[in-house]
Structures are given as C-alpha cells and as structure tokens.
Motif scaffolding. Structure first.
Motif, short mmCIF file in Angstrom:
data_model
loop_
_atom_site.label_atom_id
_atom_site.label_comp_id
_atom_site.label_asym_id
_atom_site.label_seq_id
_atom_site.Cartn_x
_atom_site.Cartn_y
_atom_site.Cartn_z
N VAL A 386 -53.93 -15.72 -24.92
CA VAL A 386 -54.49 -14.39 -24.74
C VAL A 386 -53.69 -13.67 -23.64
CG1 VAL A 386 -56.59 -13.10 -24.15
CG2 VAL A 386 -56.75 -15.30 -25.36
N ILE A 387 -53.05 -12.57 -24.01
CA ILE A 387 -52.13 -11.91 -23.07
C ILE A 387 -52.85 -11.51 -21.78
CG2 ILE A 387 -50.71 -9.83 -22.73
CD1 ILE A 387 -49.77 -10.16 -25.62
N ARG A 388 -54.03 -10.93 -21.90
CA ARG A 388 -54.79 -10.53 -20.71
C ARG A 388 -55.01 -11.72 -19.77
NH1 ARG A 388 -61.04 -9.99 -21.67
NH2 ARG A 388 -60.73 -12.25 -21.56
N ASP A 389 -55.31 -12.87 -20.34
CA ASP A 389 -55.63 -14.03 -19.51
C ASP A 389 -54.39 -14.71 -18.96
OD1 ASP A 389 -58.20 -13.40 -19.74
OD2 ASP A 389 -58.78 -15.06 -21.03
N MET A 390 -53.26 -14.54 -19.63
CA MET A 390 -52.00 -15.01 -19.03
C MET A 390 -51.72 -14.16 -17.79
SD MET A 390 -49.44 -15.87 -22.20
CE MET A 390 -48.25 -16.59 -21.06
N ASP A 391 -51.95 -12.85 -17.90
CA ASP A 391 -51.76 -11.96 -16.73
C ASP A 391 -52.73 -12.33 -15.60
OD1 ASP A 391 -49.82 -10.64 -18.14
OD2 ASP A 391 -51.12 -8.99 -18.78
N ARG A 392 -53.97 -12.64 -15.98
CA ARG A 392 -54.96 -13.00 -14.96
C ARG A 392 -54.58 -14.33 -14.28
NH1 ARG A 392 -61.17 -12.28 -16.25
NH2 ARG A 392 -60.76 -13.41 -18.20
N THR A 393 -53.98 -15.23 -15.04
CA THR A 393 -53.56 -16.51 -14.44
C THR A 393 -52.44 -16.27 -13.42
OG1 THR A 393 -54.16 -17.65 -16.47
CG2 THR A 393 -52.76 -18.85 -14.93
N VAL A 394 -51.53 -15.36 -13.75
CA VAL A 394 -50.47 -15.00 -12.78
C VAL A 394 -51.11 -14.45 -11.51
CG1 VAL A 394 -48.47 -13.51 -12.34
CG2 VAL A 394 -48.77 -14.54 -14.60
N GLU A 395 -52.09 -13.58 -11.69
CA GLU A 395 -52.80 -12.99 -10.55
C GLU A 395 -53.50 -14.09 -9.71
OE1 GLU A 395 -52.91 -9.96 -9.36
OE2 GLU A 395 -54.51 -10.31 -7.88
N LEU A 396 -54.11 -15.03 -10.40
CA LEU A 396 -54.76 -16.16 -9.71
C LEU A 396 -53.74 -16.92 -8.87
CD1 LEU A 396 -56.91 -18.43 -9.20
CD2 LEU A 396 -56.35 -19.32 -11.46
N LEU A 397 -52.57 -17.20 -9.45
CA LEU A 397 -51.54 -17.95 -8.72
C LEU A 397 -51.07 -17.17 -7.49
CD1 LEU A 397 -49.37 -19.38 -11.65
CD2 LEU A 397 -51.18 -20.53 -10.36
N ILE A 398 -50.93 -15.85 -7.65
CA ILE A 398 -50.46 -15.03 -6.52
C ILE A 398 -51.50 -15.05 -5.38
CG2 ILE A 398 -49.96 -12.64 -5.80
CD1 ILE A 398 -48.73 -12.29 -8.66
N ARG A 399 -52.77 -14.93 -5.74
CA ARG A 399 -53.82 -14.99 -4.71
C ARG A 399 -53.88 -16.40 -4.10
NH1 ARG A 399 -59.02 -11.29 -6.42
NH2 ARG A 399 -57.90 -9.75 -7.65
N LEU A 400 -53.67 -17.39 -4.94
CA LEU A 400 -53.76 -18.78 -4.48
C LEU A 400 -52.70 -19.10 -3.44
CD1 LEU A 400 -55.14 -21.56 -4.93
CD2 LEU A 400 -53.57 -21.95 -6.83
#
Ligand SMILES: [Zn+2]
Length: 411
Positions: A386-400
């Motif tokens: 899911v493209i939206r959730d791939m983007d959200r995973t990137v965001e999660l990694l950046i915050r992490l």
C-alpha cells in the motif's frame, strides 16, 4: 524518490532464494541486486559501504549531531524473496483501489478478495501495488529496503533532522533461514537494530515462536505381500499411525494467536522406508520442548509395538523466541509504539507466528524488534503493498532515528 518507486525498480531483480542450493547466497542473482543497492547507497551519502563474500551489504549513515555519543541503531532488511511462489518477470502494477475485489488480471481472473482478506477493507481509496497474479510481488522484503533507503535520502537532503549513527544491513537468503548465518554483528557496529520486515504499517513485534525441526525416520521390512503374514513391517502405514497420534487440535490449521503446533511439512516413502519432516512451534519454550518429548514418546510407543529402532526421531532447534532478550530492552519497542500512536494508528503487537531475522540476531547480541512495511500476503501471488503505508513507514523511520538519538547509550 518515493519508496514505492524504489520498490517498482527492485522487483525487477529476480532474487528468489533456493532452499536446496547449499551455498549463501543461494541464488547468484542476489549479487546483481546487492551491487545495485551498493551503487544506490553511494549516491545517498551512505558511508563505509561493504559488500562481503556472502552477499551481505552493510553501510553507515553518519550522525549529524556533533560529537554524538548516543546509541547506534541498525536497520535491517533482506534482499531475497520467497521460493514459495514464482518470482521471475514480475509485472508490478499500481491499482487505485475502490473496494470489492482487487483485480490483478482481468484475463486470468486473478484477484484479491476482501472476503478472504478482510484487511483489504482498510485500504479503500488507496493506491495499491500488486503483481499481475502470476508471481509474487516481492514487497517482502524489498518494500523494507525501499523504505530504509528513502529514509536515507530524506536524511541526506534535510540536515535539520538530527540523528545518531545509523547502520544499514541488507541480507541474502532470509526466506531459507540463512540471513543471520554470516551476519557480521560485530562489524555492523550497532547496539540494537530493527528488522523492517513485518506486514501492515503499525506492526511492532518482539515475540516470536521457539522453533524445532523434527525428522522422523520409519524403517520397515518389505516382503512379497503374498507371503507377508507376520513378517512385513510397513513403514508407510507406521508413519501414518505416528501422525495419527499427534494431537489434531495442535496443528497449524487449528491454531492461532499464542497457540503453538506440530506441523507435518513433508512425507515420502514406501513399505521399506518412510521419512517425515515436522516442525514444532510455540511462543512458550517449555511447551515447545514438551511437544518434542511427545514425539519421542510416540516413537517409543511404536517401537514397543513394532520392534526397537523402527521409528527414529531426530530433533534440532531452529530458533528461540526473541522476547527472552527484548524483555530486557523495553524502550526499543516503547519508542516505535509511541510514534505509531502519534501517527494516528493503533499499533499491532500480536506475536509473530514464525521467526524473524531478528530472532536469530537478538541471540547473537543484536536485540532486534520487527516493524511492518505496509504490505500483505507475503510469499504468494496475492501479495500487495500500500503506497500510503510505505510512505508512513518512511515517516516512522525518520521519527524513530530522531527519538533514538535522544536516548542514553545504554538503552
Ligand atoms: Zn521477509
């Protein structure tokens, strides 16, 4: 570049691993993909890039906090894809999903139905990547690689995102259980890591099965059936009897959640000799051990009946539940769980009904929870991302990476 654009490129590399190869990497084509990742990492400011003799790729994103003394985190994903479905000539496509069946191919009728896969209903209105239904997609685990390198690109472009040293590791042959075999934990240099290899966005996992492999050999005695009375020992029938004594309620098809199982994966043989391969799984080590004992006792019972040495059981431990290690490092899971909540998603902390790269690495000294990548239906032709959730995973990694940089070294 967006994470899904990377994924679309990566799936063109046929990196299906081969359980029968006996070497690592098990598929020489994994080298091609590894070299491609090295080239890409060079353009993203990743340093100390290393492709070793067994096709493991390592690199380091240097801290941008002056005199950084905090924890060093790692991010790990695997380059191979499953051998359980075709993985060559993958025809990936983006479908705007409006509900109902997700049609992969009108001509063949290949589709993913929300009746079989109710989580599809979470993605109405999303753009979804699938294959054409004749192969797997390879989001497991190329979505994870795409997300890690998209994070790297974001960090390279935006120096205001403050982070410590981040180690990157891409492994071959995870799908055949070999990704940890030559993993250079010491050379990797991280205090802990995350495997980015789960399914849906929001998954954060630190409980895996304890795993054993059990080979059961049944030795029979063959003689012409016309004159077999009181002489023949039929190995195939004794094997069937052995399996009949395994509790039917403790099999994969009758268990879920925290329930473990016995699983007969393979059986082949004849009157003379029949061999069976089982796996035993449980989140509780003691219960897994007890299942191993049950198999030994079953063999003893049958040997009593048919003669000593008729049934021989060989047990080998495959991996341990990584919770044993991770319970001593609760912050490693508390941080991503908090970020996922901040991002408006309720985290899914359900136990893994399997192992992960991290289960092995955690016991090698690298505590390693697992994060979802925003994809589903791994190892099969109905796999999708899911493209939206791939983007959200990137965001999660950046915050992490930012949150980790604020922690004590002894996290
Ligand atoms: Zn995977």
């Amino acid at each position: 570049m967006k994470a899904h654009e990377r994924l679309l490129h990566y799936v063109t590399f046929p990196t299906g691993s081969d359980p029968k190869a006996g070497v690592i990497p098990s598929n020489p084509e994994e080298w091609e993909f590894a070299r491609e990742l090295v080239r890409e990492m060079e353009t993203l400011g990743v340093q100390d890039i290393r492709l070793d003799d067994h096709c493991y790729v390592y690199g380091r994103i240097p801290a941008n906090i002056p005199d950084y003394k905090g924890p060093v985190m790692g991010l790990i994903a695997h380059m191979d894809v499953s051998y359980e479905a075709p993985s060559r000539d993958i025809q990936a496509q983006i479908i705007h999903y409006e509900g109902g069946d997700l049609v992969q191919n009108k001509d063949t009728g290949a589709s993913v139905s929300p009746e079989d896969y109710p989580f599809l209903n979470n993605y109405v209105g999303c753009d979804i990547i699938t294959s054409d239904g004749s192969t797997l997609l390879g989001a497991d685990n190329k979505a994870g690689i795409a997300e890690i390198l998209t994070m790297a690109e974001t960090l390279q472009k935006d120096d205001s995102i403050k982070h410590g040293d981040i180690m990157i590791g891409f492994t071959p042959d995870e799908e055949i259980g070999e990704s940890g075999t030559f993993f250079d934990v010491e050379g990797f240099g991280a205090d802990f890591a995350y495997t980015v290899d789960g399914d849906a966005f929001g998954e954060c996992q630190w409980i895996t099965f304890n795993a054993f492999e059990v080979m059961v050999h049944v030795h029979g005695f063959n003689i012409h059936p016309g004159s077999a009375k009181d002489k023949m020992i039929n190995a195939a029938r004794i094997a069937a009897e052995f399996d009949g004594l395994i509790p039917d309620s403790e099999t994969p098809e009758h268990t879920e959640g925290f329930q473990g199982f016995y699983h007969l994966c393979e059986i082949h043989g004849d009157v003379e000799q029949t061999d069976m391969e089982y796996i035993i799984r449980d989140h509780d080590f003691q219960i897994a051990k007890e299942r191993c004992e049950t198999m030994q006792k079953t063999a003893e019972f049958l040997n009593h009946k048919y003669g000593e040495g008729t049934v021989v059981v060989e047990i080998e431990e495959s991996y341990h539940n990584m919770e044993e290690i991770l319970k001593d490092h609760p912050v490693l899971t508390e941080i991503p769980l908090a970020i996922i909540r901040e991002m408006g998603e309720e985290p899914d902390t359900a136990p893994v009904r399997g192992g992960t790269d991290g289960a092995f690495l955690s016991f090698k000294g690298l505590p390693c929870p697992n994060l979802g990548v925003g994809a589903h239906n791994f190892h099969g032709k109905k796999e999708f991302a899911v493209i939206r959730d791939m983007d959200r995973t990137v965001e999660l990694l950046i915050r992490l990476v930012q949150r980790i940089a604020e922690q004590d070294k002894n996290i």
